[in-house]
Design an enzyme around this catalytic site. Structure first.
Site, PDB file in Angstrom:
ATOM      1  N   LEU A  64      38.027 -18.515  47.691  1.00 10.74           N
ATOM      2  CA  LEU A  64      38.825 -19.740  47.692  1.00 10.74           C
ATOM      3  C   LEU A  64      38.546 -20.460  49.002  1.00 10.74           C
ATOM      4  O   LEU A  64      38.431 -19.828  50.055  1.00 10.74           O
ATOM      5  CB  LEU A  64      40.323 -19.434  47.566  1.00 10.74           C
ATOM      6  CG  LEU A  64      40.820 -18.845  46.241  1.00 10.74           C
ATOM      7  CD1 LEU A  64      42.303 -18.511  46.333  1.00 10.74           C
ATOM      8  CD2 LEU A  64      40.565 -19.801  45.085  1.00 10.74           C
ATOM      9  N   ASP A  65      38.463 -21.783  48.949  1.00 15.72           N
ATOM     10  CA  ASP A  65      38.240 -22.566  50.157  1.00 15.72           C
ATOM     11  C   ASP A  65      39.375 -22.339  51.149  1.00 15.72           C
ATOM     12  O   ASP A  65      40.481 -21.938  50.782  1.00 15.72           O
ATOM     13  CB  ASP A  65      38.169 -24.066  49.831  1.00 15.72           C
ATOM     14  CG  ASP A  65      37.012 -24.390  48.893  1.00 15.72           C
ATOM     15  OD1 ASP A  65      36.019 -23.654  48.917  1.00 15.72           O
ATOM     16  OD2 ASP A  65      37.128 -25.376  48.145  1.00 15.72           O
ATOM     17  N   ALA A  66      39.105 -22.660  52.408  1.00 16.47           N
ATOM     18  CA  ALA A  66      40.126 -22.508  53.443  1.00 16.47           C
ATOM     19  C   ALA A  66      41.377 -23.317  53.106  1.00 16.47           C
ATOM     20  O   ALA A  66      42.500 -22.870  53.356  1.00 16.47           O
ATOM     21  CB  ALA A  66      39.565 -22.928  54.801  1.00 16.47           C
TER      22      ALA A  66
ATOM     23  N   THR B  71      42.451 -24.057  50.132  1.00 15.26           N
ATOM     24  CA  THR B  71      42.980 -23.691  48.811  1.00 15.26           C
ATOM     25  C   THR B  71      43.814 -22.425  48.948  1.00 15.26           C
ATOM     26  O   THR B  71      43.441 -21.496  49.666  1.00 15.26           O
ATOM     27  CB  THR B  71      41.837 -23.458  47.814  1.00 15.26           C
ATOM     28  OG1 THR B  71      41.040 -24.636  47.719  1.00 15.26           O
ATOM     29  CG2 THR B  71      42.370 -23.108  46.441  1.00 15.26           C
TER      30      THR B  71
END
Length: 335
Positions: free
Chosen positions: A109-111, A113
């Site tokens: 997951l993106d930072a 998200t």
């Protein structure tokens, strides 16, 4: 009988097969002192010494492996990497320690998200859950800023050409909003880099919040606070294994008491808070300062309650709480 090197290493908890293939290609893996290459295999009952970056790996035989899976509620700001050179927090910082092997994240997951992130000790399970051929559903709650019309939704469901090929949402459900802010639940069956954000960007709207709420039939509920984790029961582990055509697991590391919903929400929250305090407190002075601040805050609240004619609750009344307050959210289902 022999097995591919990356499969044996994945079973031993050294990463997903995809990650391990990259390690082998980059010359980071050796067998008996010789640099390994893609295609190398290990025979059953072998006594070979395998190293990654010079560190000897304890290889796990198929019969010794116990597949464990954690559900983690990732906060915004944490990175999906094992080590960050700048010292920023990573999703692995809060996970329980293992005697052997290591936790492998099922995707990333993106930072920016948040939400559900699965971890497992079985690299083969992680690899199959991530692979698009198995079409495992991932559901996200997304808040976007901008005007959204019916044609945009049709475009997102029918497919949009991105820089790395066609992409689409399997389902889009409107969940409300006001003004220019709108909330949707969207579902994908693959996990390309920043795919949800890029799909919405293609329609000229910006994602202001993104949270994963489901992976397969594993939902993120209020049982797991931000920064907390919970180990899945054996039936949940075997649901994931069956979904990607792996043999069922027969053993679990959970105790009998642990299977009765493991830890309470309050207990998990306290553990998360203690972890954050350990990170933030570099000296005893920091701890004393925080304690003094808590005492001062408590005294101020008591004084304020007294001045307003309210009596501070005591005994059972102090512990009484709304039974519906922490009730887990009902999983969202479709007709």
């Amino acid at each position: 009988m022999s097995e591919k090197l990356q499969k044996v290493l994945a079973r031993s908890g050294q990463g997903s097969r995809r990650e391990l293939e990259l390690m082998i290609q980059n010359g980071r893996v050796s067998i008996d002192g010789k640099t390994a290459k893609l295609g190398d295999r290990l025979e059953d009952g072998h006594d070979s010494i395998v190293r990654i970056d010079g560190h000897k790996i304890n290889l796990v035989a198929p019969s010794e492996e116990v597949c464990r899976v954690l559900a983690y509620n990732k906060p915004e700001g944490e990175l999906c990497t094992r080590h960050d050179p700048d010292g920023r927090r990573t999703v692995f910082d809060r996970l329980p320690r293992l005697e052997s092997g290591r936790w492998v994240s099922v995707g990333r997951l993106d930072a920016n998200t948040s939400g559900l992130l699965l971890f497992t000790t079985d690299g083969e399970l992680a690899n199959r859950l991530m692979h698009p051929s198995h079409r495992v559903e991932r559901e996200y709650m997304v808040r976007v800023f901008g005007d959204v019309n019916e044609q945009m939704i049709k475009n997102l469901v029918n497919g949009v050409e991105l820089e790395d090929g066609m992409a689409r949402f399997e389902d889009v459900v409107y969940a409300g909003g006001e003004g220019m802010n709108h909330t949707f639940y969207v579902m994908l069956t693959e996990g390309r880099n920043r795919e949800v954000r890029r799909l919405w960007d293609s329609q000229g709207v910006t994602v202001s919040r993104l949270k994963r709420v489901r992976y397969g039939d594993i939902f993120l509920t209020k049982d797991i606070p931000r920064g907390g984790w919970m180990e899945l029961e054996l039936k949940e582990v075997n649901y994931l294994r069956e979904m990607v055509e792996l043999k069922p697991e027969e053993n679990t590391m959970l105790t009998v008491e642990g299977q009765k919903r493991k830890k309470g929400v309050r207990q998990i929250r306290r553990a998360v808070r203690r972890h954050e305090e350990r990170i933030n407190d570099d000296s005893p002075r920091g701890r004393r300062g925080r304690q003094d601040k808590r005492r001062s805050s408590s005294r101020n609240k008591d004084a304020e309650a007294t001045s307003q004619g309210r009596r501070k609750p005591s005994g059972n009344a102090a512990n009484r709480r709304n039974p519906l307050k922490n009730k887990p959210a009902k999983p969202r289902t479709r007709k």
